[in-house]
Design a protein around this motif. Sequence first.
Motif, PDB file in Angstrom:
ATOM      1  N   TYR A 193      37.350  37.512  40.875  1.00  0.00           N
ATOM      2  CA  TYR A 193      37.651  38.506  38.483  1.00  0.00           C
ATOM      3  C   TYR A 193      36.954  36.551  38.263  1.00  0.00           C
ATOM      4  N   GLU A 208      45.565  29.671  32.367  1.00  0.00           N
ATOM      5  CA  GLU A 208      45.664  30.934  32.201  1.00  0.00           C
ATOM      6  C   GLU A 208      44.422  31.790  33.622  1.00  0.00           C
ATOM      7  N   ASP A 211      47.173  32.362  34.991  1.00  0.00           N
ATOM      8  CA  ASP A 211      48.193  33.800  35.272  1.00  0.00           C
ATOM      9  C   ASP A 211      47.266  35.121  35.156  1.00  0.00           C
ATOM     10  N   GLN A 212      46.118  35.639  34.538  1.00  0.00           N
ATOM     11  CA  GLN A 212      45.388  36.526  34.915  1.00  0.00           C
ATOM     12  C   GLN A 212      45.485  36.936  36.085  1.00  0.00           C
ATOM     13  N   LEU A 214      47.047  36.831  38.626  1.00  0.00           N
ATOM     14  CA  LEU A 214      48.509  37.064  39.550  1.00  0.00           C
ATOM     15  C   LEU A 214      48.944  38.194  38.286  1.00  0.00           C
ATOM     16  N   GLU A 215      48.439  38.980  37.261  1.00  0.00           N
ATOM     17  CA  GLU A 215      48.657  40.145  36.517  1.00  0.00           C
ATOM     18  C   GLU A 215      48.034  40.957  36.609  1.00  0.00           C
ATOM     19  N   ARG A 216      46.557  40.728  37.772  1.00  0.00           N
ATOM     20  CA  ARG A 216      45.632  41.911  38.574  1.00  0.00           C
ATOM     21  C   ARG A 216      46.260  41.964  39.511  1.00  0.00           C
ATOM     22  N   LYS A 218      49.053  42.365  40.591  1.00  0.00           N
ATOM     23  CA  LYS A 218      50.548  43.053  40.356  1.00  0.00           C
ATOM     24  C   LYS A 218      50.251  44.164  40.247  1.00  0.00           C
ATOM     25  N   GLN A 219      49.241  44.704  39.351  1.00  0.00           N
ATOM     26  CA  GLN A 219      48.690  45.884  38.909  1.00  0.00           C
ATOM     27  C   GLN A 219      48.245  46.485  40.614  1.00  0.00           C
ATOM     28  N   LYS A 221      49.021  46.255  43.891  1.00  0.00           N
ATOM     29  CA  LYS A 221      50.139  45.646  44.615  1.00  0.00           C
ATOM     30  C   LYS A 221      49.358  46.858  45.078  1.00  0.00           C
ATOM     31  N   LYS A 232      51.844  32.500  44.023  1.00  0.00           N
ATOM     32  CA  LYS A 232      52.148  31.560  42.863  1.00  0.00           C
ATOM     33  C   LYS A 232      51.153  31.581  41.831  1.00  0.00           C
ATOM     34  N   PRO A 233      51.094  31.201  40.191  1.00  0.00           N
ATOM     35  CA  PRO A 233      50.321  30.812  39.880  1.00  0.00           C
ATOM     36  C   PRO A 233      49.591  29.464  40.251  1.00  0.00           C
TER      37      PRO A 233
END
Length: 264
Positions: A193, A208, A211-212, A214-216, A218-219, A221, A232-233
Amino acid sequence: MIEQKNGFTFVEGQRVFSVTPDEIRWRMRETWLDDIRNGHNIMVDVILPYLEREAVSRLSKENSVFKDGAPSIRDGYEDWRMWWLNEASQNCITHSPVGLAGEHLSPIGQTAVNIIMATSALREALSSSKAEEAAAISMLLICEAIAGGYSIEMESAKIFADAAKEAKKQAYESGAGKSHRDLQLARRAAVDYAKRAWVEKPDTRIGEMADQILERLKQNKHKLTSLESFPKPDTIKTWLREAGAAGTLAIPEAAQKRGRSKAN
């Protein structure tokens, strides 16, 4: 089937030879050599009868034919020994002085025959005062005894170790291993990514980017069902920096500046 009972090794229900190098060394140093120096005929009176009884006890279980007409050891040791020597010689495939058992017997049966033939040859060499021949046959006899018991015990240990290793492998693959694989999958996805994202926006700071990512994660999972917890970040940043150091990820210079990008 190999199993342990009362300190002995059994193969297919038969107790194998219990002679081991440690036992031989201990008995020879602590007892047998002193007895020999004191004039006792230990080889003929103790060691050979012990090995012969061990061998016969194994050979007698090889085939019911061996039991027919076999004399009792209580009726006279020499008659008993000669009867089994004759039986053993009938199961040898060579005509060498010490014989060699046929492959139609089990490994334990072959060792039993080889030991019976070797003890007979050693008795003859000793009675004829053939010291060098007796020494050579003694070495052969010990090798046969060890091969009949110690090597099988080692094989038993290997089987147990392999079984334990396989059990551990299966437990790992079904538990911690699956979690580890998902974590590695998440790590590869993070690097992939970042490669694409930094091509589009090279000034995105590494924090940043973490963080991006980590969000991906979680999407997605549903693709990481065995992951115990999301990284963690800071962990993701470590992944990215290690990939950069390894040359698998090009981290733009702007991405490594402190703080957030001006757009944010």
